[in-house]
Design a protein around this motif. Structure first.
Motif, PDB file in Angstrom:
ATOM      1  N   ILE A 120      -7.586 -12.379  10.600  1.00 26.24           N
ATOM      2  CA  ILE A 120      -8.180 -11.290   9.821  1.00 26.24           C
ATOM      3  C   ILE A 120      -8.301 -10.022  10.678  1.00 26.24           C
ATOM      4  CG2 ILE A 120     -10.315 -10.524   8.690  1.00 26.24           C
ATOM      5  CD1 ILE A 120     -10.698 -13.495   7.831  1.00 26.24           C
ATOM      6  N   THR A 121      -8.731 -10.210  11.919  1.00 21.82           N
ATOM      7  CA  THR A 121      -8.874  -9.058  12.815  1.00 21.82           C
ATOM      8  C   THR A 121      -7.535  -8.381  13.068  1.00 21.82           C
ATOM      9  OG1 THR A 121     -10.710 -10.181  13.923  1.00 21.82           O
ATOM     10  CG2 THR A 121      -9.715  -8.322  15.074  1.00 21.82           C
ATOM     11  N   ASN A 122      -6.508  -9.179  13.346  1.00 21.09           N
ATOM     12  CA  ASN A 122      -5.219  -8.579  13.683  1.00 21.09           C
ATOM     13  C   ASN A 122      -4.503  -7.999  12.467  1.00 21.09           C
ATOM     14  OD1 ASN A 122      -3.514  -8.016  15.942  1.00 21.09           O
ATOM     15  ND2 ASN A 122      -2.018  -9.404  15.035  1.00 21.09           N
ATOM     16  N   VAL A 123      -4.745  -8.568  11.295  1.00 20.19           N
ATOM     17  CA  VAL A 123      -4.175  -7.977  10.078  1.00 20.19           C
ATOM     18  C   VAL A 123      -4.802  -6.605   9.833  1.00 20.19           C
ATOM     19  CG1 VAL A 123      -4.065  -8.184   7.569  1.00 20.19           C
ATOM     20  CG2 VAL A 123      -3.510 -10.141   9.009  1.00 20.19           C
ATOM     21  N   TRP A 124      -6.119  -6.523  10.059  1.00 21.07           N
ATOM     22  CA  TRP A 124      -6.824  -5.245   9.935  1.00 21.07           C
ATOM     23  C   TRP A 124      -6.209  -4.197  10.869  1.00 21.07           C
ATOM     24  CZ3 TRP A 124     -10.545  -2.356   7.582  1.00 21.07           C
ATOM     25  CH2 TRP A 124     -11.173  -1.362   8.320  1.00 21.07           C
ATOM     26  N   LEU A 125      -5.844  -4.626  12.073  1.00 21.52           N
ATOM     27  CA  LEU A 125      -5.292  -3.695  13.051  1.00 21.52           C
ATOM     28  C   LEU A 125      -3.816  -3.378  12.793  1.00 21.52           C
ATOM     29  CD1 LEU A 125      -6.812  -5.240  16.310  1.00 21.52           C
ATOM     30  CD2 LEU A 125      -7.284  -2.966  15.415  1.00 21.52           C
ATOM     31  N   GLY A 126      -3.078  -4.306  12.203  1.00 27.05           N
ATOM     32  CA  GLY A 126      -1.632  -4.176  12.174  1.00 27.05           C
ATOM     33  C   GLY A 126      -1.010  -3.593  10.927  1.00 27.05           C
ATOM     34  N   PHE A 127      -1.660  -3.717   9.743  1.00 25.47           N
ATOM     35  CA  PHE A 127      -0.983  -3.257   8.520  1.00 25.47           C
ATOM     36  C   PHE A 127      -0.765  -1.749   8.461  1.00 25.47           C
ATOM     37  CE2 PHE A 127      -5.336  -2.651   6.908  1.00 25.47           C
ATOM     38  CZ  PHE A 127      -5.204  -1.476   6.193  1.00 25.47           C
ATOM     39  N   PRO A 128      -1.654  -0.905   9.069  1.00 29.20           N
ATOM     40  CA  PRO A 128      -1.408   0.543   8.961  1.00 29.20           C
ATOM     41  C   PRO A 128      -0.065   0.978   9.555  1.00 29.20           C
ATOM     42  CG  PRO A 128      -3.665   0.150   9.667  1.00 29.20           C
ATOM     43  CD  PRO A 128      -2.957  -1.163   9.744  1.00 29.20           C
ATOM     44  N   PHE A 129       0.366   0.355  10.654  1.00 35.57           N
ATOM     45  CA  PHE A 129       1.644   0.735  11.251  1.00 35.57           C
ATOM     46  C   PHE A 129       2.794   0.506  10.269  1.00 35.57           C
ATOM     47  CE2 PHE A 129       5.443  -0.730  13.607  1.00 35.57           C
ATOM     48  CZ  PHE A 129       5.779   0.464  14.224  1.00 35.57           C
ATOM     49  N   MET A 130       2.801  -0.677   9.629  1.00 33.68           N
ATOM     50  CA  MET A 130       3.862  -0.954   8.661  1.00 33.68           C
ATOM     51  C   MET A 130       3.748  -0.034   7.451  1.00 33.68           C
ATOM     52  SD  MET A 130       5.735  -3.261  10.000  1.00 33.68           S
ATOM     53  CE  MET A 130       5.671  -4.469  11.337  1.00 33.68           C
ATOM     54  N   MET A 131       2.520   0.316   7.060  1.00 36.58           N
ATOM     55  CA  MET A 131       2.344   1.217   5.919  1.00 36.58           C
ATOM     56  C   MET A 131       2.898   2.604   6.237  1.00 36.58           C
ATOM     57  SD  MET A 131      -1.184   2.519   4.149  1.00 36.58           S
ATOM     58  CE  MET A 131      -1.369   3.799   5.395  1.00 36.58           C
ATOM     59  N   VAL A 132       2.663   3.079   7.457  1.00 34.47           N
ATOM     60  CA  VAL A 132       3.163   4.408   7.836  1.00 34.47           C
ATOM     61  C   VAL A 132       4.684   4.410   7.872  1.00 34.47           C
ATOM     62  CG1 VAL A 132       3.281   6.049   9.755  1.00 34.47           C
ATOM     63  CG2 VAL A 132       1.087   5.051   9.105  1.00 34.47           C
ATOM     64  N   LEU A 155       0.826  -1.208   0.000  1.00 35.18           N
ATOM     65  CA  LEU A 155       0.000   0.000   0.000  1.00 35.18           C
ATOM     66  C   LEU A 155       0.862   1.260   0.000  1.00 35.18           C
ATOM     67  CD1 LEU A 155      -2.779  -1.071   2.531  1.00 35.18           C
ATOM     68  CD2 LEU A 155      -3.053  -0.677   0.082  1.00 35.18           C
ATOM     69  N   ALA A 156       1.966   1.247   0.743  1.00 32.55           N
ATOM     70  CA  ALA A 156       2.843   2.425   0.777  1.00 32.55           C
ATOM     71  C   ALA A 156       3.421   2.704  -0.599  1.00 32.55           C
ATOM     72  CB  ALA A 156       3.958   2.197   1.796  1.00 32.55           C
ATOM     73  N   VAL A 157       3.846   1.652  -1.290  1.00 38.22           N
ATOM     74  CA  VAL A 157       4.394   1.835  -2.644  1.00 38.22           C
ATOM     75  C   VAL A 157       3.304   2.333  -3.595  1.00 38.22           C
ATOM     76  CG1 VAL A 157       5.372   0.617  -4.632  1.00 38.22           C
ATOM     77  CG2 VAL A 157       6.225   0.139  -2.330  1.00 38.22           C
ATOM     78  N   ALA A 158       2.105   1.767  -3.480  1.00 34.32           N
ATOM     79  CA  ALA A 158       1.012   2.200  -4.358  1.00 34.32           C
ATOM     80  C   ALA A 158       0.662   3.663  -4.115  1.00 34.32           C
ATOM     81  CB  ALA A 158      -0.217   1.321  -4.122  1.00 34.32           C
ATOM     82  N   LEU A 159       0.642   4.068  -2.838  1.00 31.45           N
ATOM     83  CA  LEU A 159       0.290   5.455  -2.523  1.00 31.45           C
ATOM     84  C   LEU A 159       1.441   6.419  -2.761  1.00 31.45           C
ATOM     85  CD1 LEU A 159      -1.785   4.890   0.734  1.00 31.45           C
ATOM     86  CD2 LEU A 159      -2.612   5.403  -1.560  1.00 31.45           C
ATOM     87  N   ASN A 160       2.622   5.891  -3.036  1.00 33.85           N
ATOM     88  CA  ASN A 160       3.766   6.750  -3.345  1.00 33.85           C
ATOM     89  C   ASN A 160       3.875   7.049  -4.842  1.00 33.85           C
ATOM     90  OD1 ASN A 160       6.005   8.124  -2.123  1.00 33.85           O
ATOM     91  ND2 ASN A 160       7.363   6.704  -3.210  1.00 33.85           N
ATOM     92  N   THR A 161       2.900   6.562  -5.595  1.00 35.94           N
ATOM     93  CA  THR A 161       2.895   6.799  -7.048  1.00 35.94           C
ATOM     94  C   THR A 161       2.771   8.307  -7.340  1.00 35.94           C
ATOM     95  OG1 THR A 161       1.805   4.679  -7.370  1.00 35.94           O
ATOM     96  CG2 THR A 161       1.744   6.241  -9.210  1.00 35.94           C
ATOM     97  N   PRO A 162       3.666   8.856  -8.140  1.00 35.78           N
ATOM     98  CA  PRO A 162       3.593  10.291  -8.458  1.00 35.78           C
ATOM     99  C   PRO A 162       2.265  10.643  -9.136  1.00 35.78           C
ATOM    100  CG  PRO A 162       5.708   9.361  -9.139  1.00 35.78           C
ATOM    101  CD  PRO A 162       4.837   8.205  -8.761  1.00 35.78           C
ATOM    102  N   ARG A 163       1.755  11.821  -8.782  1.00 36.36           N
ATOM    103  CA  ARG A 163       0.528  12.382  -9.362  1.00 36.36           C
ATOM    104  C   ARG A 163      -0.713  11.517  -9.116  1.00 36.36           C
ATOM    105  NH1 ARG A 163       4.578  13.176 -12.877  1.00 36.36           N
ATOM    106  NH2 ARG A 163       4.026  11.356 -14.148  1.00 36.36           N
ATOM    107  N   LEU A 164      -0.694  10.684  -8.084  1.00 35.65           N
ATOM    108  CA  LEU A 164      -1.884   9.907  -7.727  1.00 35.65           C
ATOM    109  C   LEU A 164      -2.915  10.829  -7.089  1.00 35.65           C
ATOM    110  CD1 LEU A 164      -3.304   7.128  -7.364  1.00 35.65           C
ATOM    111  CD2 LEU A 164      -2.220   7.011  -5.107  1.00 35.65           C
ATOM    112  N   ALA A 165      -4.130  10.845  -7.620  1.00 36.69           N
ATOM    113  CA  ALA A 165      -5.175  11.743  -7.113  1.00 36.69           C
ATOM    114  C   ALA A 165      -5.658  11.288  -5.736  1.00 36.69           C
ATOM    115  CB  ALA A 165      -6.353  11.771  -8.092  1.00 36.69           C
ATOM    116  N   LEU A 166      -6.009  12.230  -4.877  1.00 37.41           N
ATOM    117  CA  LEU A 166      -6.600  11.972  -3.545  1.00 37.41           C
ATOM    118  C   LEU A 166      -5.693  11.120  -2.658  1.00 37.41           C
ATOM    119  CD1 LEU A 166     -10.255  11.186  -4.708  1.00 37.41           C
ATOM    120  CD2 LEU A 166      -9.307  13.394  -4.018  1.00 37.41           C
TER     121      LEU A 166
END
Length: 322
Positions: free
Chosen positions: A191-203, A107-118
Motif C-alpha cells: 500500500i505504501t509503495n503503490v501510494w508512492l509509485g502511481f503518480p510517476f506512471m500517471m504523469v 487516472l490519466a485517462v480519467a483526467l484527460n476527459t474533455p471539459r473536466l472541471a478543475l
C-alpha cells in the motif's frame, strides 16, 4: 576517399585530440567516482573482506566461495534464505508495477476527459505523493499502520462498526490463505509503495495521451467504435512506446526499493518482507561481511540485467516504433 572504418582507433584519437582534451577531466572524475568503486567491489566479492580489513586491506582470495555461501544460504544472518527472498522480491516487484501502471493509466485517462472541471488541481494533488521525499512518506505510513493508534485500523473500525486491531507489521501469518508466503506486512509495504509509485506512471501516461490527435477518436466514433474499443484499439497502442520504458524503469526502481521495506516493515516480521537489497544492507550492517555483501551486490546486478534484457526482448521497449 578512405572509409572511416579503415582508420585506426589511434589515428581517430589523434585527429580529434582537441575533443578528447575537453572530455578528459570528466573522464578522470567518472573513473574515480564510478569505475574505481565498481572494480573495487568486484575484487572484494572474491575475497573474505570483513570489518577487520578496514584498517588492513589485505584479505584472502577465496574464489567463488562467497557466491556459494549465498546460494546455499550459509550467510551468518538471521532468517537468511536467498531463494525465498528472491522469490518474494519478484512477487513484490511485479505486484507493485502492475498496480502502479493500472492506477496511473486509469487516472490519466480519467483526467484527460474533455471539459473536466478543475483538471489541473486534480493533477497537482495526485502528484503530491511523488513530490514528497519517499522516506518521509514511508515513516508516515508506518505510523498509520500502528495496531492501536494507526489511522488504517481506525478507518477500518469506522467502516466495520467495531474496533479493528490488525497487527500489520508484527504478525508473520498470511491474511490470504491461498498466498501463505505474503504476511500482513507485505500488504502494508505494498500500500505504501503503490501510494508512492502511481503518480510517476500517471504523469508519463498523461504526456503520452496529450500526443494522440483527437481526430483519431472522432474517426473511430464515426465508425461506431465504443469507448472500450477506443481505449484498447487506440489509446493503449498509442501510449505503448512511452509506457514501456517507464515500466522497465519502474521494475528496476521497485526491485531495489530499499526505503519502503526498511522503514515500514524493516524486512520483518521474521524476515517475511526482506528483499535482496535489504539483505545486502544487513550483511554489511551489522554483519560487517563486506566480501559477501559485494558478491551479493553482483548477484543482484546480474538478476536485474537479466530481467531488463528479457523485458526489453519481449516488449521491444527500446526499439523504434517508426
Amino acid at each position: 576517399m578512405a572509409d572511416k572504418s579503415d582508420v585506426s582507433l589511434w589515428e581517430q584519437i589523434r585527429r580529434h585530440k582537441l575533443a578528447y582534451y575537453y572530455i578528459l577531466p570528466s573522464a578522470i572524475v567518472m573513473a574515480l567516482i564510478t569505475a574505481f568503486p565498481i572494480l573495487y567491489q568486484m575484487w572484494m566479492a572474491f575475497t573474505n573482506f570483513n570489518i577487520t580489513h578496514l584498517r588492513n586491506p589485505h584479505p584472502q582470495f577465496v574464489g567463488i566461495a562467497n557466491f556459494i555461501k549465498i546460494f546455499k544460504n550459509q550467510v551468518p544472518l538471521e532468517n537468511f534464505n536467498f531463494w525465498r527472498t528472491f522469490g518474494f522480491n519478484v512477487v513484490w516487484t511485479f505486484a507493485n508495477v502492475f498496480l502502479h501502471v493500472t492506477i496511473g493509466i486509469s487516472l490519466a485517462v480519467a483526467l484527460n476527459t474533455p471539459r473536466l472541471a478543475l483538471k489541473k488541481i486534480y493533477r497537482t494533488l495526485l502528484v503530491i505523493p511523488w513530490a514528497v521525499p519517499s522516506y518521509i512518506s514511508a515513516l508516515i505510513w508506518k505510523n498509520m499502520f500502528d495496531v492501536d493508534f494507526g489511522a488504517v485500523n481506525q478507518i477500518l473500525g469506522s467502516i466495520l462498526g467495531h474496533v479493528v486491531k490488525i497487527p500489520w507489521l508484527t504478525n508473520p501469518n498470511a491474511p490470504i490463505k491461498i498466498l501463505p508466503f505474503l504476511s500482513y506486512a507485505f500488504y502494508a509495504d505494498l500500500i505504501t509503495n503503490v501510494w508512492l509509485g502511481f503518480p510517476f506512471m500517471m504523469v508519463v501516461a498523461t504526456g503520452a495521451l496529450q500526443s494522440i490527435p483527437h481526430e483519431i477518436y472522432e474517426a473511430a466514433e464515426i465508425d461506431g467504435v465504443n469507448e472500450r474499443g477506443k481505449f484498447f484499439k487506440i489509446t493503449l497502442p498509442l501510449i505503448r512506446s512511452a509506457m514501456l520504458p517507464a515500466i522497465m524503469l519502474g521494475i528496476v526502481w521497485t526491485f531495489n526499493q530499499f526505503n519502503v521495506i526498511y522503514l515500514v516493515s524493516g524486512g520483518g516480521p521474521l524476515g517475511t518482507t526482506e528483499i535482496l537489497v535489504t539483505q545486502a544492507y544487513k550483511i554489511v550492517n551489522p554483519g560487517g561481511l563486506y566480501g559477501i555483501a559485494s558478491a551479493f551486490g553482483l548477484v543482484v546486478f546480474f538478476i536485474l540485467l537479466g530481467i531488463t534484457l528479457f523485458t526489453n526482448r519481449v516488449t521491444k521497449a527500446t526499439e523504434s516504433q517508426i
